[in-house]
Every structure is written in structure tokens, then in C-alpha cells.
Design a protein around this motif. Structure first.
Motif, short mmCIF file in Angstrom:
data_model
loop_
_atom_site.label_atom_id
_atom_site.label_comp_id
_atom_site.label_asym_id
_atom_site.label_seq_id
_atom_site.Cartn_x
_atom_site.Cartn_y
_atom_site.Cartn_z
N HIS A 96 59.69 40.90 41.37
CA HIS A 96 59.54 39.68 40.98
C HIS A 96 60.61 38.72 40.77
O HIS A 96 60.86 37.74 41.54
N THR A 97 61.79 39.28 39.79
CA THR A 97 62.91 38.50 39.70
C THR A 97 63.79 38.16 40.72
O THR A 97 64.30 36.99 40.96
N ILE A 98 64.01 39.29 41.73
CA ILE A 98 64.64 38.92 42.87
C ILE A 98 64.19 38.05 43.74
O ILE A 98 64.64 37.16 44.35
N ALA A 99 62.70 38.10 43.92
CA ALA A 99 62.01 37.37 44.88
C ALA A 99 62.21 35.81 44.51
O ALA A 99 62.01 34.88 45.18
N LEU A 100 62.09 35.74 43.04
CA LEU A 100 62.34 34.39 42.59
C LEU A 100 63.53 33.88 42.98
O LEU A 100 63.74 32.28 43.08
N THR A 101 64.39 34.49 43.14
CA THR A 101 65.84 33.76 43.13
C THR A 101 66.10 33.05 44.59
O THR A 101 66.87 32.58 44.89
N THR A 102 64.99 33.75 45.46
CA THR A 102 65.01 33.21 46.86
C THR A 102 64.53 31.77 47.16
O THR A 102 64.67 31.10 48.05
N GLU A 161 53.76 34.03 46.19
CA GLU A 161 52.50 34.15 45.63
C GLU A 161 51.49 35.25 46.10
O GLU A 161 50.92 36.14 45.42
N LEU A 162 51.88 35.76 47.39
CA LEU A 162 51.25 36.74 48.04
C LEU A 162 51.77 38.09 47.36
O LEU A 162 51.14 39.17 47.17
N LEU A 163 53.16 37.94 47.02
CA LEU A 163 53.91 39.21 46.44
C LEU A 163 53.27 39.50 45.05
O LEU A 163 52.95 40.51 44.81
N LEU A 164 53.12 38.50 44.35
CA LEU A 164 52.39 38.46 43.05
C LEU A 164 50.82 38.82 43.02
O LEU A 164 50.72 39.92 42.14
N PHE A 165 50.15 38.54 43.96
CA PHE A 165 48.94 39.04 44.15
C PHE A 165 48.62 40.46 44.56
O PHE A 165 47.95 41.11 44.07
N ALA A 166 49.51 40.94 45.36
CA ALA A 166 49.64 42.03 45.93
C ALA A 166 49.96 43.44 44.92
O ALA A 166 49.44 44.09 44.66
N LEU A 167 51.30 43.01 44.26
CA LEU A 167 51.65 43.75 43.31
C LEU A 167 50.84 43.72 41.92
O LEU A 167 50.45 44.67 41.28
#
Length: 315
Positions: free
Chosen positions: A162-168, A199-205
Motif C-alpha cells: 500500500h505504501t509503495i502504491a501510494l507513492t505512484t 482503491e482496487l488494490l485496497l479492496f482486494a488486499l
């Protein structure tokens, strides 16, 4: 939030945490309440941990996991509340971009660890009640350490992802976070680039981190309930339900607030409700856990009393 044409892509170096209240008078009240809650939470959880370490009777798998849960509760409230108290004391509401990401990472690391640790505790109760003859071998010290190590690994992977994804994401203004700590839903609202994949990543994880443990916990307790109902002794049934009841109370509080917070993204007007859920997750839950686990547990109460009496005798 979708990207807008002609948006200035200048990176935001810091965010402004709006906190819980706006008026100066209420900020003083919030400071006192949260300082008291922090001290009670740290004191309560460290007392539980001390009792488990000192009392030989509590050197069992159930209390090994409970000790780890106490450490997590101290960590969870420490990630958010001291920083908020510092902001209230200094009237400085800003937090740097890197500090925000660091806070978010550790919050999700500890919350994710909570998910798996509560599952391990349910598995422990299942083995103790439904498989008592093989309990000592199936829940050996090696197995306990492996369960904790795997939990940390999964939680670390989730938080880092999540942290790495947020940096994008691009943050180019506004920079006011309508919360008292940095979390994903509020930061998504500030992004000037598309957050659809995040958001899709947050929902899936989130589904994996919450869905799988919940299924395992429910399955474990269905077997536990069936086994307990077959116990002929009323005292035996009462003792079994007592140990399981404390754990189930913590599970309902933790997962209930977590699902409410992360499974309804995209609602900007929900931020004020998110603050209440955030208080519950980071302050009330960690503060209640020592009370829940010790209220009806005579072994923990006895250990805490002996520690207290021992201190008095030394002084």
C-alpha cells in the motif's frame, strides 16, 4: 479522484492534519482525554504483558498470543496518538510527506498483524477445546513462533504494498487531510491523479486480510461451540465459553470497525464518520483489550494482583 486537465503537477511536500476538532477550547479537552487514554492503554497492556512474563501459570500458547496482542496495541496507539498530541501542543498541524507515509506504513503493519494474530488465537482455542489430546504437539513453541513470524511477514507485505502504491499518486493540492492521522481513504481524496487502481488494490488486499481470517475464525468457533455444548459439566462449559467470549468480543470490535472504514471508499462526506472510526480503531480498541481479557480471567487477575502486591512490599 480523476486527474484534471492542466493540473499543476508540483509535488506536495507536507500535509495538514485537520484533527478532530477546530476550536481551541475543544482542542484542550481532546488533548487531556487522549493523553489519559494513551497512558491507560500503555499501562494496561504493559501490565498484561508483565503478568504473562512473570506468572509461570500463564506460560501457555493462549497467553503467548495475548502478550503479542498487548505489544501490538501499544504500538498501534503509539503510531497515531503521540503525534496528534504533539500537534495539539504546538498548534502545528503539518506533517511531512515522508512522515505521513511512515505513519501509514506502521499503522497498516500493526493493523494487519492484528488480523492474523486474532486468527491464530482462534486456531489455538479450536485446538485446545476440540483437539485436547494433540494440543501440546500441534501448538508447540515452534508452531507458535512460526504463526507469529508468518503473521508479521504477511502484514509487512500488505503495508509495504500500500505504501509503495501510494507513492505512484500525484499530490498537487489541496493538502488538508480531514483526519488526525494519515490513512489511505483520506489521502486518496487529495490525489490529483487517478486512484482507481489504488482503491482496487485496497479492496482486494482488504478482502484477503479480512475475508480469509474471518472465515477461519468463524469456522474455528463453529467447531468450538459444537464441542463445548457436548461438555456435560456446567462449570466446564462456563469456563470454555469465558475464554472464547473475550476473544470473540475483541474480534467483533476490531473487524467491525475495520470493515466499516475501508469497505466504503469514494464518499467524501464520510470523513467525519471516519474520524470516529479512527478513534475507535487506534484508541478505544487498544484501551479496552486489557480490560476485556482480564475482567473475567481469574488467572490474569491473580497475576496482576501478585505483581501489584510485590511492588508494594518492595516499597
Amino acid at each position: 479522484m480523476e486527474p484534471e486537465a492542466g493540473t499543476n503537477k508540483t509535488a506536495v511536500a507536507e500535509f495538514i492534519l485537520l484533527g478532530l476538532v477546530a476550536t481551541e477550547e475543544m482542542q484542550s479537552v481532546v488533548f487531556v482525554l487522549f493523553l489519559f487514554a494513551y497512558l491507560v492503554t500503555v499501562g494496561g497492556n504493559l501490565s498484561i504483558l508483565a503478568a504473562i512474563l512473570v506468572e509461570p501459570k500463564l506460560h501457555t500458547p493462549m497467553y503467548f498470543f495475548l502478550g503479542n496482542l498487548s505489544v501490538l496495541d501499544v504500538g498501534c496507539i503509539t503510531v497515531t496518538v503521540p503525534a496528534m498530541l504533539g500537534h495539539l501542543l504546538s498548534n502545528k498541524l503539518t506533517i511531512s510527506y515522508n512522515a505521513c507515509l511512515t505513519q501509514l506504513f506502521f499503522f497498516h503493519l500493526l493493523a494487519g498483524m492484528d488480523c492474523f494474530l486474532l486468527t491464530a488465537m482462534a486456531y489455538d482455542r479450536f485446538l485446545a477445546i476440540c483437539r485436547p489430546l494433540t494440543y501440546s504437539t500441534r501448538m508447540s513453541q515452534t508452531v507458535q513462533r512460526m504463526l507469529v513470524a508468518v503473521s508479521w511477514t504477511c502484514a509487512f507485505t500488505n503495508a509495504l504494498t500500500h505504501t509503495i502504491a501510494l507513492t505512484t499518486l500525484n499530490f498537487c493540492g489541496p493538502k488538508e487531510v480531514n483526519h488526525f492521522y494519515c490513512d489511505l481513504p483520506q489521502l486518496f481524496q487529495l490525489s490529483c491523479s487517478s486512484t482507481q487502481l489504488n482503491e482496487l488494490l485496497l479492496f482486494a488486499l482488504g478482502f484477503l486480510m479480512v475475508g480469509a481470517p474471518v472465515v477461519l475464525i468463524i469456522t474455528s468457533y463453529i467447531h468450538v461451540a459444537a464441542a463445548v455444548l457436548q461438555i456435560r459439566s456446567a462449570e466446564g462449559r462456563k469456563k470454555a465459553f469465558s475464554t472464547c467470549g473475550s476473544h470473540l468480543t475483541v474480534v467483533f470490535l476490531f473487524y467491525g470497525t475495520g470493515i466499516f472504514n475501508y469497505m466504503r471508499l469514494g464518499s467524501e462526506e464520510a470523513s467525519d464518520k471516519d474520524k470516529g472510526v479512527g478513534v475507535f480503531n487506534t484508541v478505544i480498541n487498544p484501551m479496552l483489550n486489557p480490560l476485556i481479557y482480564s475482567l473475567r480471567n481469574t488467572d490474569v487477575q491473580g497475576a496482576l494482583w501478585r505483581i501489584l502486591v510485590g511492588r508494594w512490599s518492595l516499597t
